[in-house]
Design an enzyme around this catalytic site. Structure first.
Site, PDB file in Angstrom:
ATOM      1  N   SER A   1      35.499  49.082 123.923  1.00 32.27           N
ATOM      2  CA  SER A   1      35.223  49.695 122.498  1.00 32.27           C
ATOM      3  C   SER A   1      34.870  48.310 121.798  1.00 32.27           C
ATOM      4  O   SER A   1      35.596  47.331 121.868  1.00 32.27           O
ATOM      5  CB  SER A   1      36.265  50.368 121.962  1.00 32.27           C
ATOM      6  OG  SER A   1      35.976  50.312 120.527  1.00 32.27           O
TER       7      SER A   1
ATOM      8  N   GLU B   1      45.623  36.887 117.727  1.00 28.35           N
ATOM      9  CA  GLU B   1      44.510  37.566 117.407  1.00 28.35           C
ATOM     10  C   GLU B   1      43.976  37.260 115.842  1.00 28.35           C
ATOM     11  O   GLU B   1      42.751  37.190 115.891  1.00 28.35           O
ATOM     12  CB  GLU B   1      44.803  39.016 117.744  1.00 28.35           C
ATOM     13  CG  GLU B   1      43.475  39.894 117.277  1.00 28.35           C
ATOM     14  CD  GLU B   1      43.840  41.343 117.379  1.00 28.35           C
ATOM     15  OE1 GLU B   1      45.161  41.441 116.734  1.00 28.35           O
ATOM     16  OE2 GLU B   1      43.008  42.246 117.746  1.00 28.35           O
TER      17      GLU B   1
ATOM     18  N   CYS C   1      53.205  49.503 122.626  1.00 27.54           N
ATOM     19  CA  CYS C   1      53.752  48.391 121.310  1.00 27.54           C
ATOM     20  C   CYS C   1      55.120  48.776 121.164  1.00 27.54           C
ATOM     21  O   CYS C   1      55.796  47.694 120.652  1.00 27.54           O
ATOM     22  CB  CYS C   1      52.932  49.134 120.049  1.00 27.54           C
ATOM     23  SG  CYS C   1      51.223  48.384 120.201  1.00 27.54           S
TER      24      CYS C   1
ATOM     25  N   LYS D   1      49.274  39.206 118.447  1.00 25.67           N
ATOM     26  CA  LYS D   1      48.569  39.597 117.253  1.00 25.67           C
ATOM     27  C   LYS D   1      48.648  38.349 116.567  1.00 25.67           C
ATOM     28  O   LYS D   1      47.578  37.936 115.541  1.00 25.67           O
ATOM     29  CB  LYS D   1      49.457  40.431 116.362  1.00 25.67           C
ATOM     30  CG  LYS D   1      49.216  42.110 117.053  1.00 25.67           C
ATOM     31  CD  LYS D   1      48.036  42.729 116.719  1.00 25.67           C
ATOM     32  CE  LYS D   1      47.918  43.972 117.349  1.00 25.67           C
ATOM     33  NZ  LYS D   1      46.781  44.621 117.552  1.00 25.67           N
TER      34      LYS D   1
ATOM     35  N   GLU E   1      36.179  54.916 116.550  1.00 25.82           N
ATOM     36  CA  GLU E   1      36.181  54.696 118.543  1.00 25.82           C
ATOM     37  C   GLU E   1      35.787  56.067 118.913  1.00 25.82           C
ATOM     38  O   GLU E   1      35.026  56.130 119.617  1.00 25.82           O
ATOM     39  CB  GLU E   1      37.778  54.416 118.539  1.00 25.82           C
ATOM     40  CG  GLU E   1      37.670  53.795 120.201  1.00 25.82           C
ATOM     41  CD  GLU E   1      38.877  53.057 120.387  1.00 25.82           C
ATOM     42  OE1 GLU E   1      39.148  51.975 119.998  1.00 25.82           O
ATOM     43  OE2 GLU E   1      39.940  53.496 120.890  1.00 25.82           O
TER      44      GLU E   1
ATOM     45  N   CYS F   1      42.472  47.607 121.098  1.00 28.43           N
ATOM     46  CA  CYS F   1      43.297  47.400 120.007  1.00 28.43           C
ATOM     47  C   CYS F   1      44.408  46.488 120.529  1.00 28.43           C
ATOM     48  O   CYS F   1      45.126  46.021 119.548  1.00 28.43           O
ATOM     49  CB  CYS F   1      43.831  48.455 119.264  1.00 28.43           C
ATOM     50  SG  CYS F   1      44.139  49.811 120.615  1.00 28.43           S
TER      51      CYS F   1
ATOM     52  N   GLU G   1      36.114  34.918 115.135  1.00 27.49           N
ATOM     53  CA  GLU G   1      35.107  36.024 114.846  1.00 27.49           C
ATOM     54  C   GLU G   1      35.676  37.110 113.989  1.00 27.49           C
ATOM     55  O   GLU G   1      34.985  37.903 113.637  1.00 27.49           O
ATOM     56  CB  GLU G   1      34.430  36.559 116.168  1.00 27.49           C
ATOM     57  CG  GLU G   1      35.505  37.295 116.966  1.00 27.49           C
ATOM     58  CD  GLU G   1      36.448  36.658 118.107  1.00 27.49           C
ATOM     59  OE1 GLU G   1      36.409  35.500 117.505  1.00 27.49           O
ATOM     60  OE2 GLU G   1      36.908  37.247 118.587  1.00 27.49           O
TER      61      GLU G   1
ATOM     62  N   GLU H   1      32.000  55.968 118.705  1.00 31.30           N
ATOM     63  CA  GLU H   1      31.350  55.293 119.696  1.00 31.30           C
ATOM     64  C   GLU H   1      31.515  56.022 120.936  1.00 31.30           C
ATOM     65  O   GLU H   1      30.513  56.046 121.777  1.00 31.30           O
ATOM     66  CB  GLU H   1      32.429  54.108 119.745  1.00 31.30           C
ATOM     67  CG  GLU H   1      31.694  52.820 120.577  1.00 31.30           C
ATOM     68  CD  GLU H   1      32.676  51.697 120.419  1.00 31.30           C
ATOM     69  OE1 GLU H   1      33.829  51.710 119.887  1.00 31.30           O
ATOM     70  OE2 GLU H   1      32.290  50.703 120.883  1.00 31.30           O
TER      71      GLU H   1
HETATM   72 FE1  HC0 Z   1      50.246  48.240 118.198  1.00 30.40          FE
HETATM   73 FE2  HC0 Z   1      48.107  48.824 116.846  1.00 30.40          FE
HETATM   74  S1  HC0 Z   1      49.275  50.213 117.852  1.00 30.40           S
HETATM   75  S2  HC0 Z   1      48.184  47.398 119.046  1.00 30.40           S
HETATM   76  O1  HC0 Z   1      50.478  48.705 119.922  1.00 30.40           O
HETATM   77  O2  HC0 Z   1      45.718  50.060 118.076  1.00 30.40           O
HETATM   78  O3  HC0 Z   1      51.032  45.381 117.992  1.00 30.40           O
HETATM   79  O4  HC0 Z   1      52.683  49.232 116.845  1.00 30.40           O
HETATM   80  O5  HC0 Z   1      49.673  47.523 115.343  1.00 30.40           O
HETATM   81  O6  HC0 Z   1      46.456  46.761 115.608  1.00 30.40           O
HETATM   82  O7  HC0 Z   1      47.811  50.469 114.691  1.00 30.40           O
HETATM   83  C1  HC0 Z   1      50.709  46.592 117.953  1.00 30.40           C
HETATM   84  C2  HC0 Z   1      51.845  49.022 117.284  1.00 30.40           C
HETATM   85  C3  HC0 Z   1      49.583  48.033 116.140  1.00 30.40           C
HETATM   86  C4  HC0 Z   1      47.164  47.522 116.047  1.00 30.40           C
HETATM   87  C5  HC0 Z   1      47.780  49.929 115.475  1.00 30.40           C
HETATM   88  C6  HC0 Z   1      46.483  49.560 117.724  1.00 30.40           C
END
Ligand code: HC0
Ligand code: SF4
Length: 574
Positions: A323, A365, A507, A362, A283, A303, A370, A286
């Site tokens: 990104s 996700e 998070c 997640k 990142e 993310c 893809e 980029e």
């Molecule tokens: Fe997160 Fe992550 S920091 S999104 O907030 O970027 O769920 O804890 O694992 O993938 O590393 C959540 C937390 C993660 C990812 C990381 C990011």
């Protein structure tokens, strides 16, 4: 200020107070159920639908809901009269009379607010029997399980989704006994603009909205013969899971967590933080390229999967600015299956990658088609912090007494920059630590970018990097993200880079974390835990992680190179 008398005690309170707020100043506890006041994040649910907080007001015939009744000069209130107590009990009894009584096997068992208010009010029998409102369970989403039969119409989910997240995926439908809260036209959740952020799950008082339970899948994977089961743990889990075992929020339990996962039988226990460092390599590269070419700015972090789904739905005209990096846990899956597996001589098809995440999005996700390479899914199963807590309890592991253990290597090696991903502002701070040194070629005097930290919903900072002044913004909560995106759409944005996380707090406040009921103090304590881990690291910059350097030297080549692009980057869809 006005004078009010509550249970024979007279106090002065601001005139815009409700009875409930006035009672709180006297430490008088009035039970509440639908009420939730998280004004710091712009969520105030004051619909007064449950009536569990009724009190007597002198001179009024009817009992008053204390959460929504304003005080007035000379008001005299009784919160503890038998009439009020009986009425509350009856209200809760009526709610339960139209509620499935499968508490013993409900995912919310032990954490349900209806269950606890019923206990606290001494409800011992349900006198009202009759027709029940039943609805089909919505299992269309990979992230959220919605059972409207358990909905008590408190509308907290709706307020969260509309006022904080500005997604408007939920609203009250139909009328009378048939009233239900759900997506318009009763659409299944996966056919709506829902981002699966899980913030509605975080505030639902009952089992009406919960995470999709993937625990049975993980048990089956651990039992399957011939499979190597690899687990990775997200940054924010280590400062919150202790709460499920009676510890203070923010207690750092990384070593116990690793030990618990080894006890559960995972073959390799790795750290998503390793892949967070990898994300920064990609990142930051980029970001620098785009700044040099002055194109596709501001770069937006990518993310957070709920945030990704939000911008795909709401800002399809801006899809060239996020990104292209996959999120760290997806990068982790790709590297594990195509680098680590090869290194260990394990066929990709015999490897199962499990992610432990603070997040319910997640789960969705990981199922995006893809996010794979060569027909192999990056991540196979996602469980939340709460689900891992349940597994540890099911296995009879005494978490508090576990010895600390270390992550396995090489995908367990990380830096302070990676762990701060877990709190709002952390991703951009980690990126700045690396981008600044990549741009100037000089070592930073301090890696602490305090200007991007904190819990204000929208923050901005100017960071001097050599001759360049970088304009940075941070938003958490999708409503705040919308404000920034709309300014970009109007061509008014001055920023080079923006970090966005869907959940208030980032998070650490994820929809899969131990229930924190929006309490900002809990989020503050978790964030403090994250920054304490960072400070204790010797290496606090992603590009100095030796395991990452080796991965580029032996496998990936250069950040932004051909293999990195195939394996670690993605694209977005309208
Ligand atoms: Fe997160 Fe992550 S920091 S999104 O907030 O970027 O769920 O804890 O694992 O993938 O590393 C959540 C937390 C993660 C990812 C990381 C990011
Ligand atoms: Fe709204 Fe998020 Fe719940 Fe979806 S998951 S309904 S976007 S609060």
């Amino acid at each position: 200020m006005v004078n009010v008398t509550i249970n024979n005690k007279t106090i002065q309170v601001p005139e815009d107070y409700t009875i409930l707020q006035a009672a709180e100043t006297l430490n008088i506890k009035i039970p509440t159920l639908c009420h939730l006041d998280l004004h710091n994040i712009k969520m105030v649910n004051k619909v007064a639908s449950c009536r569990a907080c009724v009190v007597e007001v002198e001179g009024r015939r009817n009992l008053a809901p204390s959460c929504s009744t304003p005080v007035f000069e000379g008001m005299k209130i009784k919160t503890d009269s038998l009439r009020a107590i009986r009425a509350r009990r009856t209200m809760v009894e009526l709610l339960i009379s139209d509620h499935p009584k499968d508490c013993l096997v409900c995912l919310k068992n032990g954490e349900c607010e209806l269950q606890s208010i019923s206990h606290d009010l001494g409800v011992k029998q349900i006198r009202f029997e009759g027709e029940m409102s039943t609805y089909p369970v919505d299992m269309t989403s990979k992230a959220i399980y919605r059972d409207s039969s358990k909905c008590i119409l408190c509308r907290r989910c709706e307020t969260m989704c509309n006022d904080v997240q500005t997604v408007h995926a939920l609203s009250g439908l139909d009328r009378g006994f048939g009233t239900v809260v759900g997506p318009a036209f009763h659409a299944p959740l996966n056919e709506t603009v829902c981002t699966f952020c899980g913030q509605c799950v975080a505030v639902c008082p009952t089992g009406a909205l919960v995470e999709v339970d993937n625990v049975p899948k993980v048990w089956r994977a651990l039992e399957e013969k011939g499979k190597t089961v690899v687990v990775q743990v997200a940054p924010a889990v280590r400062v919150a899971i202790g709460e499920l075992f009676g510890m203070e929020p923010g207690t750092v339990v990384t070593g116990k967590l690793v030990s618990a996962l080894k006890n559960l039988g995972f073959d390799y226990v790795f750290d998503t933080d390793f892949a967070a460092d990898l994300t920064i390599m990609e990142e930051a590269h980029e970001m620098i390229e785009r700044i040099k070419e002055n194109k596709n700015l501001p770069i937006l972090t990518s993310c957070c999967p709920a945030w990704v789904k939000f911008f795909e739905h709401q800002f399809p005209d801006l899809l060239d600015i996020p990104s292209t990096c996959k999120s760290p846990h997806e990068m982790f899956g790709a590297v594990t299956k195509h680098y680590f597996a090869q290194k260990m001589g394990i066929p990709e098809k015999d490897m199962i990658v499990v992610s432990v995440m603070p997040c319910v999005a997640k789960k969705y996700e990981a199922e995006r088609p893809e996010l794979e390479f060569g027909g192999v899914k990056d991540v196979d199963i996602v469980i939340t912090t709460r689900e891992l807590g349940r597994m540890i309890k099911e296995a009879g592991i005494n978490f508090n007494m576990l010895d600390d253990e270390e992550y396995d290597n090489p995908l367990g090696e990380s830096t302070g920059a990676a762990v701060i991903f877990g709190t709002t502002g952390g991703v951009i701070e980690a990126a700045l630590r690396t981008a600044a040194e990549m741009i100037t070629g000089n070592e930073l005097e301090s890696v602490d970018f305090h200007a991007v930290r904190g819990l204000a919903g929208l923050r901005e900072a100017q960071v001097q990097v050599g001759d360049l002044t970088l304009n940075i913004a941070v938003a958490h909560g999708l409503g705040n993200a919308r404000t920034l995106l709309e300014s970009i759409r109007r061509g008014e944005s001055k920023y080079h880079a923006i970090e966005i996380m869907a959940c208030p707090g980032g998070c650490i406040g994820g929809g899969g974390q131990p229930y924190h009921h929006g309490n900002l103090e809990i989020l503050r304590q978790r964030a403090a835990g994250i920054y304490a881990i960072d400070e204790n690291f010797t290496i606090r910059k992603s590009h100095e992680n030796p395991a990452i350097q080796e991965l580029y030297a032996k496998f990936l080549g250069e950040p932004g190179g051909e293999l990195s692009h195939k394996l670690l980057h993605t694209s977005y869809f309208e």
